[in-house]
Design a protein around this motif. Sequence first.
Motif, PDB file in Angstrom:
ATOM      1  N   LEU A 231       0.843  -1.204   0.000  1.00 23.98           N
ATOM      2  CA  LEU A 231       0.000   0.000   0.000  1.00 23.98           C
ATOM      3  C   LEU A 231       0.871   1.243   0.000  1.00 23.98           C
ATOM      4  O   LEU A 231       0.421   2.326   0.349  1.00 23.98           O
ATOM      5  CB  LEU A 231      -0.934   0.024   1.215  1.00 23.98           C
ATOM      6  CG  LEU A 231      -2.322  -0.590   0.953  1.00 23.98           C
ATOM      7  CD1 LEU A 231      -2.292  -2.082   1.073  1.00 23.98           C
ATOM      8  CD2 LEU A 231      -3.367   0.003   1.857  1.00 23.98           C
ATOM      9  N   ASP A 257      -2.256  -2.367  -3.902  1.00 20.22           N
ATOM     10  CA  ASP A 257      -3.076  -1.174  -4.117  1.00 20.22           C
ATOM     11  C   ASP A 257      -2.345  -0.199  -5.036  1.00 20.22           C
ATOM     12  O   ASP A 257      -2.919   0.796  -5.461  1.00 20.22           O
ATOM     13  CB  ASP A 257      -3.378  -0.508  -2.770  1.00 20.22           C
ATOM     14  CG  ASP A 257      -4.390   0.633  -2.904  1.00 20.22           C
ATOM     15  OD1 ASP A 257      -5.415   0.426  -3.586  1.00 20.22           O
ATOM     16  OD2 ASP A 257      -4.155   1.718  -2.344  1.00 20.22           O
ATOM     17  N   THR A 278      -6.239  -3.487  -6.167  1.00 22.97           N
ATOM     18  CA  THR A 278      -7.143  -2.344  -5.979  1.00 22.97           C
ATOM     19  C   THR A 278      -6.480  -1.096  -6.579  1.00 22.97           C
ATOM     20  O   THR A 278      -5.252  -0.989  -6.597  1.00 22.97           O
ATOM     21  CB  THR A 278      -7.481  -2.134  -4.481  1.00 22.97           C
ATOM     22  OG1 THR A 278      -6.276  -2.070  -3.710  1.00 22.97           O
ATOM     23  CG2 THR A 278      -8.351  -3.256  -3.958  1.00 22.97           C
TER      24      THR A 278
END
Length: 321
Positions: A231, A257, A278
């Motif tokens: 992330l 992500d 994501t």
Amino acid sequence: MKVLIAQPIPTAGIDLLKRHYDVLESDHVLGREELITAIGDKDALVCAMHKIDAEVINAGKNLKIISKLAVGYDDIDIKFAGERGIMVTNAPGVLTQTVSELVFAHILALARRLPEADHYVRAGNFKQWSFDLMVGGEIKGKTLGIIGFGAIGQRLVPMAKGFGLKVVYSNQQGEIPEFENDADVKYATKDELLKVADFVVLLVSLTVETKHLITARELALMKTTAFLINLARGPVVNEADLVRALQDKTIAGAGLDVFEFEPNVSAELLAMPNTILTPHIGSATVEARAELSLKAARNVVDTLEGRGCENIVNREYLRTE
Ligand code: GLV
């Protein structure tokens, strides 16, 4: 004074800026040429996703501040801006909870194979319940390895404890005194962490030192049952090496992500069932985005009104005359 907001942002920050300045708010993400034209006479630029390099900075003849609606600012040439006397600010603190929650969303979804299970049902494959259908693993008793133990990494600790996870962290700054006596939180070198963690979470800023922090060598240290969760920023991981590790099953899966060549995602990753992908939504909650907008606007007002601003990230380069 004049402010340019280079893409739509939540209204909280726009309202604040409008109370003080003449604001041009774009109703779309400005393209590079549009940005270069629009920035010409502005005193402040509020942006979230634009590459702000020397050419853009030079186009801002009156520019005094670039206010980034994010924590990371690796896409801004902060040195060049500083040398031109332009302050660059970021917006730390307001997205800590939101990003931490997404880390856990990835951890739980990987552990319990949620994307695979979801696709399975949607594809019409759910004909009969069975004992070996989509079996995952509990996270209780496992080890969470956090690389980059800043505000977000530290916010993960109580969440991890709630789930019964042990925490190991590595940090460029070394051991954090606050956690020295915490039996559930251990400091380790990056390599030690990679060997013991069941979930390796990357939360470092992207710098020259952290580019390709994770390559084939680091992936080979991880357990074959472990998951990598990024992330931070895509280039922290050598994506080709990650694809190979996933294909060779030297690690169990990945939650991403961010991507090395964002927004492009390699076809191999797209095809892998043991990945969760994501679209850089770490700070994407209503709460965090409103706070980001407000903080970025406050940074502009504080700077332009000469009140000083704690979120200036390029102090070391600022030319003061
Ligand atoms: C988002 O990626 C941020 O750096 O805030």
